[in-house]
Design a protein around this motif. Structure first.
Motif, short mmCIF file in Angstrom:
data_model
loop_
_atom_site.label_atom_id
_atom_site.label_comp_id
_atom_site.label_asym_id
_atom_site.label_seq_id
_atom_site.Cartn_x
_atom_site.Cartn_y
_atom_site.Cartn_z
N GLU A 217 0.83 -1.20 0.00
CA GLU A 217 0.00 0.00 0.00
C GLU A 217 0.87 1.25 0.00
O GLU A 217 0.59 2.23 -0.71
CB GLU A 217 -0.92 0.02 1.22
CG GLU A 217 -2.05 -0.99 1.18
CD GLU A 217 -2.87 -0.92 2.46
OE1 GLU A 217 -3.81 -0.10 2.50
OE2 GLU A 217 -2.56 -1.67 3.40
N ILE A 218 1.90 1.24 0.83
CA ILE A 218 2.80 2.39 0.89
C ILE A 218 3.44 2.62 -0.47
O ILE A 218 3.51 3.74 -0.97
CB ILE A 218 3.88 2.18 1.96
CG1 ILE A 218 3.25 2.03 3.35
CG2 ILE A 218 4.88 3.33 1.96
CD1 ILE A 218 4.23 1.61 4.42
N SER A 219 3.91 1.53 -1.08
CA SER A 219 4.57 1.61 -2.38
C SER A 219 3.65 2.19 -3.44
O SER A 219 4.04 3.08 -4.20
CB SER A 219 5.04 0.21 -2.80
OG SER A 219 5.54 0.22 -4.11
N GLU A 220 2.41 1.69 -3.47
CA GLU A 220 1.47 2.15 -4.49
C GLU A 220 1.04 3.60 -4.25
O GLU A 220 0.95 4.39 -5.20
CB GLU A 220 0.24 1.24 -4.50
CG GLU A 220 0.56 -0.18 -5.00
CD GLU A 220 -0.63 -1.10 -4.88
OE1 GLU A 220 -1.65 -0.70 -4.26
OE2 GLU A 220 -0.57 -2.23 -5.42
N GLU A 221 0.80 3.95 -3.00
CA GLU A 221 0.33 5.30 -2.68
C GLU A 221 1.40 6.34 -2.99
O GLU A 221 1.10 7.42 -3.51
CB GLU A 221 -0.07 5.38 -1.21
CG GLU A 221 -0.56 6.74 -0.76
CD GLU A 221 -1.85 7.18 -1.45
OE1 GLU A 221 -2.03 8.41 -1.59
OE2 GLU A 221 -2.64 6.30 -1.84
N LEU A 222 2.65 6.03 -2.65
CA LEU A 222 3.74 6.99 -2.83
C LEU A 222 4.46 6.83 -4.16
O LEU A 222 5.39 7.57 -4.44
CB LEU A 222 4.75 6.84 -1.68
CG LEU A 222 4.20 7.08 -0.28
CD1 LEU A 222 5.29 6.90 0.75
CD2 LEU A 222 3.59 8.48 -0.17
N LYS A 223 4.02 5.83 -4.95
CA LYS A 223 4.62 5.59 -6.26
C LYS A 223 6.13 5.33 -6.14
O LYS A 223 6.95 5.89 -6.89
CB LYS A 223 4.34 6.74 -7.22
CG LYS A 223 2.85 6.93 -7.53
CD LYS A 223 2.61 8.09 -8.47
CE LYS A 223 1.15 8.14 -8.91
NZ LYS A 223 0.19 8.16 -7.80
N LEU A 224 6.46 4.47 -5.17
CA LEU A 224 7.84 4.07 -4.96
C LEU A 224 8.01 2.62 -5.38
O LEU A 224 7.08 1.82 -5.23
CB LEU A 224 8.22 4.21 -3.48
CG LEU A 224 8.25 5.62 -2.89
CD1 LEU A 224 8.49 5.53 -1.38
CD2 LEU A 224 9.33 6.45 -3.55
N PRO A 225 9.18 2.24 -5.87
CA PRO A 225 9.43 0.83 -6.17
C PRO A 225 9.23 -0.01 -4.90
O PRO A 225 9.59 0.42 -3.80
CB PRO A 225 10.89 0.80 -6.63
CG PRO A 225 11.15 2.20 -7.10
CD PRO A 225 10.34 3.08 -6.22
N LEU A 226 8.69 -1.20 -5.05
CA LEU A 226 8.38 -2.02 -3.89
C LEU A 226 9.63 -2.38 -3.10
O LEU A 226 9.62 -2.36 -1.86
CB LEU A 226 7.65 -3.30 -4.32
CG LEU A 226 7.13 -4.20 -3.19
CD1 LEU A 226 6.18 -3.44 -2.27
CD2 LEU A 226 6.44 -5.43 -3.77
N ASN A 227 10.71 -2.70 -3.81
CA ASN A 227 11.94 -3.06 -3.09
C ASN A 227 12.50 -1.87 -2.32
O ASN A 227 13.06 -2.01 -1.22
CB ASN A 227 12.99 -3.64 -4.06
CG ASN A 227 13.43 -2.63 -5.12
OD1 ASN A 227 12.69 -1.71 -5.44
ND2 ASN A 227 14.62 -2.82 -5.66
N THR A 228 12.36 -0.67 -2.88
CA THR A 228 12.79 0.55 -2.18
C THR A 228 11.95 0.75 -0.93
O THR A 228 12.47 1.09 0.14
CB THR A 228 12.66 1.78 -3.10
OG1 THR A 228 13.51 1.61 -4.24
CG2 THR A 228 13.03 3.06 -2.36
N THR A 229 10.65 0.54 -1.05
CA THR A 229 9.75 0.70 0.10
C THR A 229 10.09 -0.30 1.19
O THR A 229 10.12 0.05 2.38
CB THR A 229 8.29 0.53 -0.35
OG1 THR A 229 8.01 1.41 -1.43
CG2 THR A 229 7.34 0.83 0.81
N HIS A 230 10.34 -1.54 0.81
CA HIS A 230 10.73 -2.56 1.79
C HIS A 230 11.99 -2.13 2.54
O HIS A 230 12.08 -2.29 3.77
CB HIS A 230 10.98 -3.91 1.09
CG HIS A 230 9.75 -4.71 0.90
ND1 HIS A 230 9.01 -5.24 1.94
CD2 HIS A 230 9.11 -5.10 -0.24
CE1 HIS A 230 7.97 -5.92 1.47
NE2 HIS A 230 8.01 -5.85 0.14
#
Length: 254
Positions: free
Chosen positions: A30-43
Protein backbone atom coordinates in the motif's frame (compact mmCIF):
# COMPACT_ATOMS: atom_id res chain seq x y z
CA UNK A 1 0.86 14.13 2.16
CA UNK A 2 4.35 14.02 0.66
CA UNK A 3 4.42 12.36 -2.76
CA UNK A 4 6.59 12.02 -5.87
CA UNK A 5 9.84 12.23 -3.98
CA UNK A 6 13.26 11.60 -5.48
CA UNK A 7 15.77 12.08 -2.68
CA UNK A 8 16.31 9.32 -0.07
CA UNK A 9 15.47 11.50 2.94
CA UNK A 10 12.31 12.77 1.18
CA UNK A 11 11.22 9.19 0.57
CA UNK A 12 11.84 8.34 4.22
CA UNK A 13 9.73 11.27 5.42
CA UNK A 14 7.04 10.43 2.88
CA UNK A 15 6.78 6.91 4.29
CA UNK A 16 6.64 8.22 7.87
CA UNK A 17 4.05 10.79 6.88
CA UNK A 18 1.85 8.21 5.17
CA UNK A 19 1.98 5.70 8.01
CA UNK A 20 1.45 8.37 10.67
CA UNK A 21 -1.51 9.82 8.72
CA UNK A 22 -3.22 6.46 8.27
CA UNK A 23 -5.96 5.49 10.69
CA UNK A 24 -5.08 1.81 10.39
CA UNK A 25 -2.15 -0.52 9.86
CA UNK A 26 -0.90 -0.42 6.26
CA UNK A 27 1.06 -2.87 4.16
CA UNK A 28 4.33 -2.21 2.43
CA UNK A 29 2.53 -2.71 -0.88
CA UNK A 30 0.00 0.00 0.00
CA UNK A 31 2.80 2.39 0.89
CA UNK A 32 4.57 1.61 -2.38
CA UNK A 33 1.47 2.15 -4.49
CA UNK A 34 0.33 5.30 -2.68
CA UNK A 35 3.74 6.99 -2.83
CA UNK A 36 4.62 5.59 -6.26
CA UNK A 37 7.84 4.07 -4.96
CA UNK A 38 9.43 0.83 -6.17
CA UNK A 39 8.38 -2.02 -3.89
CA UNK A 40 11.94 -3.06 -3.09
CA UNK A 41 12.79 0.55 -2.18
CA UNK A 42 9.75 0.70 0.10
CA UNK A 43 10.73 -2.56 1.79
CA UNK A 44 14.22 -1.18 2.43
CA UNK A 45 12.93 2.13 3.86
CA UNK A 46 10.41 0.37 6.09
CA UNK A 47 13.04 -2.07 7.33
CA UNK A 48 15.44 0.76 8.20
CA UNK A 49 12.77 2.79 9.98
CA UNK A 50 11.56 -0.27 11.86
CA UNK A 51 15.11 -1.02 12.98
CA UNK A 52 15.27 2.49 14.46
CA UNK A 53 11.91 2.10 16.16
CA UNK A 54 10.15 4.75 14.04
CA UNK A 55 7.87 2.11 12.53
CA UNK A 56 6.60 -1.17 13.96
CA UNK A 57 5.40 -4.33 12.25
CA UNK A 58 2.11 -5.77 13.40
CA UNK A 59 3.13 -9.40 13.14
CA UNK A 60 -0.28 -11.04 13.03
CA UNK A 61 -1.38 -9.00 9.99
CA UNK A 62 2.05 -8.23 8.55
CA UNK A 63 1.36 -4.56 8.32
CA UNK A 64 3.02 -1.37 9.50
CA UNK A 65 2.09 1.14 12.21
CA UNK A 66 3.99 3.96 13.89
CA UNK A 67 6.71 2.80 16.27
CA UNK A 68 7.63 3.94 19.79
CA UNK A 69 10.51 6.15 18.61
CA UNK A 70 8.20 8.10 16.31
CA UNK A 71 5.56 8.45 19.02
CA UNK A 72 8.24 9.78 21.38
CA UNK A 73 9.51 12.20 18.72
CA UNK A 74 5.97 13.41 18.05
CA UNK A 75 5.54 14.06 21.77
CA UNK A 76 8.81 15.99 21.99
CA UNK A 77 7.82 18.03 18.94
CA UNK A 78 4.48 18.94 20.48
CA UNK A 79 6.11 19.94 23.78
CA UNK A 80 8.78 21.96 21.96
CA UNK A 81 6.15 23.76 19.89
CA UNK A 82 4.24 24.60 23.07
CA UNK A 83 7.38 25.93 24.78
CA UNK A 84 8.26 28.10 21.79
CA UNK A 85 4.70 29.42 21.70
CA UNK A 86 4.81 30.14 25.44
CA UNK A 87 8.14 31.97 25.15
CA UNK A 88 6.80 33.98 22.21
CA UNK A 89 3.70 34.81 24.25
CA UNK A 90 5.88 36.26 27.04
CA UNK A 91 7.75 38.38 24.49
CA UNK A 92 4.49 39.49 22.87
CA UNK A 93 3.13 40.58 26.24
CA UNK A 94 6.33 42.55 26.90
CA UNK A 95 6.20 44.20 23.47
CA UNK A 96 2.57 45.08 24.11
CA UNK A 97 3.52 46.66 27.43
CA UNK A 98 6.49 48.74 26.31
CA UNK A 99 5.60 49.18 22.63
CA UNK A 100 9.07 48.30 21.34
CA UNK A 101 10.80 45.37 19.64
CA UNK A 102 12.29 42.78 22.04
CA UNK A 103 14.76 39.93 21.52
CA UNK A 104 16.31 37.05 23.39
CA UNK A 105 20.06 37.01 22.79
CA UNK A 106 22.77 34.48 23.55
CA UNK A 107 26.51 34.40 22.94
CA UNK A 108 27.99 31.71 20.72
CA UNK A 109 31.51 31.65 19.28
CA UNK A 110 32.18 35.16 20.59
CA UNK A 111 29.16 36.53 18.73
CA UNK A 112 25.72 37.61 19.86
CA UNK A 113 22.93 35.58 18.26
CA UNK A 114 19.28 36.55 18.65
CA UNK A 115 17.32 33.34 19.03
CA UNK A 116 13.84 34.85 19.33
CA UNK A 117 12.30 38.21 18.55
CA UNK A 118 8.93 39.93 18.54
CA UNK A 119 8.41 43.20 16.73
CA UNK A 120 5.83 45.92 17.35
CA UNK A 121 2.52 45.45 15.57
CA UNK A 122 3.17 48.35 13.20
CA UNK A 123 6.85 48.33 12.15
CA UNK A 124 8.59 51.67 12.32
CA UNK A 125 11.05 52.95 9.75
CA UNK A 126 14.06 51.74 11.71
CA UNK A 127 14.14 48.28 13.31
CA UNK A 128 16.86 45.82 14.19
CA UNK A 129 17.00 42.62 12.18
CA UNK A 130 17.30 39.79 14.76
CA UNK A 131 18.78 37.42 12.17
CA UNK A 132 21.98 39.50 12.15
CA UNK A 133 24.86 38.24 14.27
CA UNK A 134 26.37 41.07 16.23
CA UNK A 135 29.74 41.64 17.91
CA UNK A 136 29.98 41.53 21.69
CA UNK A 137 31.43 44.98 22.27
CA UNK A 138 28.66 47.06 20.70
CA UNK A 139 25.52 45.22 21.83
CA UNK A 140 23.81 45.36 25.20
CA UNK A 141 23.60 41.55 25.28
CA UNK A 142 27.34 41.24 24.67
CA UNK A 143 28.04 43.76 27.39
CA UNK A 144 25.93 41.83 29.91
CA UNK A 145 27.83 38.63 29.10
CA UNK A 146 31.23 40.28 29.34
CA UNK A 147 30.37 42.19 32.53
CA UNK A 148 29.66 38.94 34.34
CA UNK A 149 33.12 37.51 33.71
CA UNK A 150 35.62 37.63 36.61
CA UNK A 151 37.54 40.92 36.51
CA UNK A 152 40.91 39.42 35.53
CA UNK A 153 39.39 37.24 32.82
CA UNK A 154 37.28 40.14 31.56
CA UNK A 155 40.38 42.34 31.25
CA UNK A 156 42.37 39.75 29.34
CA UNK A 157 39.44 38.97 27.08
CA UNK A 158 38.68 42.60 26.19
CA UNK A 159 42.32 43.45 25.51
CA UNK A 160 42.59 40.47 23.18
CA UNK A 161 39.36 41.00 21.25
CA UNK A 162 39.06 43.26 18.19
CA UNK A 163 37.07 46.37 19.12
CA UNK A 164 36.09 47.17 15.55
CA UNK A 165 34.34 50.46 14.82
CA UNK A 166 30.83 50.25 13.32
CA UNK A 167 29.65 53.79 13.98
CA UNK A 168 31.17 56.96 15.38
CA UNK A 169 29.74 55.91 18.76
CA UNK A 170 31.36 52.46 18.95
CA UNK A 171 33.65 52.12 21.98
CA UNK A 172 36.99 51.04 20.56
CA UNK A 173 39.33 51.87 23.45
CA UNK A 174 39.90 48.86 25.74
CA UNK A 175 40.20 50.89 28.94
CA UNK A 176 37.05 52.86 28.19
CA UNK A 177 35.19 49.68 27.32
CA UNK A 178 36.32 47.94 30.53
CA UNK A 179 35.06 50.92 32.54
CA UNK A 180 31.78 50.62 30.68
CA UNK A 181 31.57 46.92 31.56
CA UNK A 182 32.33 47.59 35.21
CA UNK A 183 29.38 49.96 35.32
CA UNK A 184 27.20 47.26 33.72
CA UNK A 185 28.40 44.76 36.33
CA UNK A 186 27.51 47.10 39.20
CA UNK A 187 24.10 48.05 37.85
CA UNK A 188 23.16 44.57 36.63
CA UNK A 189 22.18 45.54 33.10
CA UNK A 190 23.63 47.23 30.00
CA UNK A 191 22.76 49.86 27.40
CA UNK A 192 24.02 50.75 23.93
CA UNK A 193 23.92 54.13 22.25
CA UNK A 194 24.11 53.83 18.44
CA UNK A 195 27.21 51.65 18.79
CA UNK A 196 26.30 49.04 16.16
CA UNK A 197 23.65 50.75 14.01
CA UNK A 198 23.27 54.51 13.69
CA UNK A 199 19.97 55.72 15.06
CA UNK A 200 19.37 52.56 17.11
CA UNK A 201 19.75 52.33 20.87
CA UNK A 202 18.96 49.49 23.23
CA UNK A 203 19.34 47.80 26.57
CA UNK A 204 19.47 44.28 27.97
CA UNK A 205 18.92 42.49 31.25
CA UNK A 206 20.21 39.02 32.14
CA UNK A 207 17.95 35.98 32.22
CA UNK A 208 19.26 34.15 35.28
CA UNK A 209 18.79 30.75 36.85
CA UNK A 210 17.96 30.56 40.59
CA UNK A 211 21.68 30.02 41.31
CA UNK A 212 22.60 33.15 39.31
CA UNK A 213 23.83 31.40 36.15
CA UNK A 214 23.37 33.48 33.00
CA UNK A 215 21.00 31.66 30.62
CA UNK A 216 20.47 34.38 28.01
CA UNK A 217 19.65 38.08 27.77
CA UNK A 218 16.40 39.89 27.17
CA UNK A 219 16.89 43.08 25.21
CA UNK A 220 14.97 45.88 23.56
CA UNK A 221 15.94 47.82 20.42
CA UNK A 222 14.43 51.21 19.65
CA UNK A 223 15.10 54.15 17.30
CA UNK A 224 16.51 57.12 19.21
CA UNK A 225 14.18 59.38 17.26
CA UNK A 226 11.37 57.96 19.39
CA UNK A 227 13.10 57.23 22.70
CA UNK A 228 16.14 59.01 24.08
CA UNK A 229 19.11 57.13 25.50
CA UNK A 230 18.24 58.38 29.01
CA UNK A 231 14.67 57.13 28.63
CA UNK A 232 15.87 53.54 28.21
CA UNK A 233 15.80 53.30 32.01
CA UNK A 234 12.01 53.06 31.92
CA UNK A 235 12.29 49.67 30.20
CA UNK A 236 14.35 48.05 32.94
CA UNK A 237 11.55 46.99 35.29
CA UNK A 238 9.31 45.39 32.62
CA UNK A 239 12.34 43.70 31.09
CA UNK A 240 13.40 42.21 34.43
CA UNK A 241 9.89 40.96 35.16
CA UNK A 242 9.71 39.28 31.77
CA UNK A 243 13.25 37.89 32.21
CA UNK A 244 12.15 36.12 35.39
CA UNK A 245 9.25 34.49 33.56
CA UNK A 246 11.51 33.51 30.68
CA UNK A 247 14.04 32.00 33.10
CA UNK A 248 11.32 29.79 34.57
CA UNK A 249 10.29 28.78 31.05
CA UNK A 250 13.84 28.02 29.90
CA UNK A 251 14.59 25.98 33.02
CA UNK A 252 11.43 23.94 32.51
CA UNK A 253 13.04 22.62 29.31
CA UNK A 254 16.06 21.23 31.13
Amino acid sequence: MIKNTDKPFERMFAVLDYVASSLRAVSTTEISEELKLPLNTTHRIVANLAAQGFLRRVEDVRKIVVGPALIKLMGKTAVSAFRIARRTFILEELVGEIGEQCEIGVVHNNTVIYVDSVRVAEPQALQFDPTVRAPLHCTSTGKVYLSRLPADERGRYVRAMPLNRFTEHTITDADAFLAHLEHARKTGWAKTNEEFVLGLIGCAVPILSPDNVLLACLCVSVPNARVSFEELDKFRDPLERAAKRLADDILSEK
